[in-house]
Design a protein around this motif. Sequence first.
Motif, PDB file in Angstrom:
ATOM      1  N   GLN A  65       0.798  -1.229   0.000  1.00  8.66           N
ATOM      2  CA  GLN A  65       0.000   0.000   0.000  1.00  8.66           C
ATOM      3  C   GLN A  65       0.830   1.278   0.000  1.00  8.66           C
ATOM      4  OE1 GLN A  65      -1.877  -1.101   3.842  1.00  8.66           O
ATOM      5  NE2 GLN A  65      -1.283   0.919   4.558  1.00  8.66           N
ATOM      6  N   LYS A 115      -3.514   4.028  -8.635  1.00 12.86           N
ATOM      7  CA  LYS A 115      -4.351   3.206  -7.755  1.00 12.86           C
ATOM      8  C   LYS A 115      -4.961   4.017  -6.621  1.00 12.86           C
ATOM      9  CE  LYS A 115      -2.223  -1.377  -8.242  1.00 12.86           C
ATOM     10  NZ  LYS A 115      -1.465  -2.430  -7.538  1.00 12.86           N
ATOM     11  N   LYS A 117      -4.049   6.536  -2.934  1.00  8.99           N
ATOM     12  CA  LYS A 117      -3.221   6.382  -1.736  1.00  8.99           C
ATOM     13  C   LYS A 117      -4.007   6.088  -0.469  1.00  8.99           C
ATOM     14  CE  LYS A 117       1.078   8.676  -2.820  1.00  8.99           C
ATOM     15  NZ  LYS A 117       2.156   9.489  -2.248  1.00  8.99           N
ATOM     16  N   ASP A 118      -5.300   6.345  -0.497  1.00  6.96           N
ATOM     17  CA  ASP A 118      -6.129   6.051   0.671  1.00  6.96           C
ATOM     18  C   ASP A 118      -7.444   5.458   0.190  1.00  6.96           C
ATOM     19  OD1 ASP A 118      -7.689   8.225  -0.254  1.00  6.96           O
ATOM     20  OD2 ASP A 118      -6.513   9.634   0.937  1.00  6.96           O
ATOM     21  N   ILE A 119      -8.317   5.121   1.123  1.00 10.24           N
ATOM     22  CA  ILE A 119      -9.563   4.444   0.753  1.00 10.24           C
ATOM     23  C   ILE A 119     -10.370   5.253  -0.257  1.00 10.24           C
ATOM     24  CG2 ILE A 119     -11.804   3.654   1.596  1.00 10.24           C
ATOM     25  CD1 ILE A 119      -9.563   1.761   2.250  1.00 10.24           C
ATOM     26  N   ASP A 120     -10.536   6.550   0.006  1.00 10.63           N
ATOM     27  CA  ASP A 120     -11.359   7.389  -0.870  1.00 10.63           C
ATOM     28  C   ASP A 120     -10.780   7.455  -2.289  1.00 10.63           C
ATOM     29  OD1 ASP A 120     -13.139   7.881   1.154  1.00 10.63           O
ATOM     30  OD2 ASP A 120     -12.211   9.784   1.756  1.00 10.63           O
ATOM     31  N   SER A 121      -9.477   7.707  -2.392  1.00  4.81           N
ATOM     32  CA  SER A 121      -8.871   7.834  -3.722  1.00  4.81           C
ATOM     33  C   SER A 121      -8.792   6.486  -4.435  1.00  4.81           C
ATOM     34  CB  SER A 121      -7.472   8.451  -3.623  1.00  4.81           C
ATOM     35  OG  SER A 121      -6.606   7.657  -2.843  1.00  4.81           O
ATOM     36  N   ARG A 122      -8.628   5.399  -3.672  1.00  2.00           N
ATOM     37  CA  ARG A 122      -8.609   4.072  -4.305  1.00  2.00           C
ATOM     38  C   ARG A 122      -9.960   3.730  -4.907  1.00  2.00           C
ATOM     39  NH1 ARG A 122      -5.232   2.054   0.738  1.00  2.00           N
ATOM     40  NH2 ARG A 122      -3.146   2.474  -0.045  1.00  2.00           N
ATOM     41  N   VAL A 123     -11.023   4.044  -4.169  1.00  2.00           N
ATOM     42  CA  VAL A 123     -12.366   3.792  -4.701  1.00  2.00           C
ATOM     43  C   VAL A 123     -12.629   4.684  -5.918  1.00  2.00           C
ATOM     44  CG1 VAL A 123     -14.835   3.994  -4.212  1.00  2.00           C
ATOM     45  CG2 VAL A 123     -13.304   2.988  -2.501  1.00  2.00           C
ATOM     46  N   LYS A 124     -12.268   5.950  -5.812  1.00  2.00           N
ATOM     47  CA  LYS A 124     -12.469   6.883  -6.916  1.00  2.00           C
ATOM     48  C   LYS A 124     -11.715   6.435  -8.167  1.00  2.00           C
ATOM     49  CE  LYS A 124     -11.652  11.678  -8.319  1.00  2.00           C
ATOM     50  NZ  LYS A 124     -11.040  12.974  -7.948  1.00  2.00           N
ATOM     51  N   ASN A 126     -10.843   3.425  -8.842  1.00  2.00           N
ATOM     52  CA  ASN A 126     -11.175   2.035  -9.152  1.00  2.00           C
ATOM     53  C   ASN A 126      -9.960   1.121  -9.013  1.00  2.00           C
ATOM     54  OD1 ASN A 126     -13.239   0.228  -9.768  1.00  2.00           O
ATOM     55  ND2 ASN A 126     -12.742   0.228 -11.941  1.00  2.00           N
ATOM     56  N   PHE A 127      -9.104   1.441  -8.029  1.00  2.00           N
ATOM     57  CA  PHE A 127      -7.913   0.649  -7.730  1.00  2.00           C
ATOM     58  C   PHE A 127      -6.994   0.492  -8.947  1.00  2.00           C
ATOM     59  CE2 PHE A 127     -11.235  -0.423  -4.751  1.00  2.00           C
ATOM     60  CZ  PHE A 127     -10.577  -0.413  -3.523  1.00  2.00           C
TER      61      PHE A 127
END
Length: 318
Positions: A65, A115, A117-124, A126-127
């Motif tokens: 991560q 990808k 760096k955190d949950i919000d940006s990963r979801v945005k 789409n990994f």
Amino acid sequence: MQNFLDFEKPLLEIQTKIEELRHLKDDSLNIANELSQLQDKFDRTLKEIYADLTPWQKVKVCRHQDRPKFDDFIKNIFDEYVTLSGDRLFSEDSAIKGGLAKFEGKSCLIIGHDKGKDIDSRVKNNFGMAKPEGYRKAKRLMKIAGKFSIPVITFIDTPGAYPGVEAEDRGQSEAIASSIQLSLRLPSPILSFIVGEGGSGGAIALATANQVVMLEHAIYSVISPEGCASILWRSSEEANKAAESLRLTAQDLLNLNVIDKIIQEPLGGAHRGIEETCKAVRDNIVAFLKNLDGVSSEDIIRQKKVKFLKMGNQFLED
């Protein structure tokens, strides 16, 4: 405290002891000596673990991560970066980012998976799994580079293209295939870095280049180990075995002549030395652009054609 992988458990135990000693309100010589010994043990253990990683362990390292992301390379390598968004057909796909930048005073075009760096940006993002509009945006940007004869530098870090129904409805396979086709015909030189996961067509769409370089612990494969295991053994739990069979490590791919070069990572992986990793990438860009200085557009296209035809002929012969 650092985020440790499962096979790094001995390091976690040593680091925990180090942190405990550092929090003691005791500046005695004994504490200082013990800290020094523990740090030496940590460094020694780290070196032993990373001296002989298995392919499956490399998969875990490349997915760490904290591994450097697209924004880290932009920040540490390029100047005056300007984002260019949208495919001008459907929408903006944040899984693939791109824009114009300066490198040592010269213009270049940067494209890469992000990808997050955190949950919000990963979801945005789409990994890092792009939809057709992401690859069509990449094509749009490549055409700009070709029009103005500026080099294209790509950063690949994706498990693969997004496999959802909506992506297939909007022509995922065509978007990837046409991106590969354009890359081969583009008069601008393309340099691709596989910095994390290089998964399937989603990676190849941005890695059809004059030179393909992998970080030491990156991977590049036609399918993820879990996907391969699910097909061959009907269980993703056999991913370890699949990773061994896929020959997805940078070392395997260099031996197979699929890639051109490996960049050594800091001991313990790129996430333990992001600036050092970016410097190594920067040095490779300098060398690449120097070698292509004065080379004609026709020769740049011919170089790509010869490179991939040679690769195909090699596997036909095997």
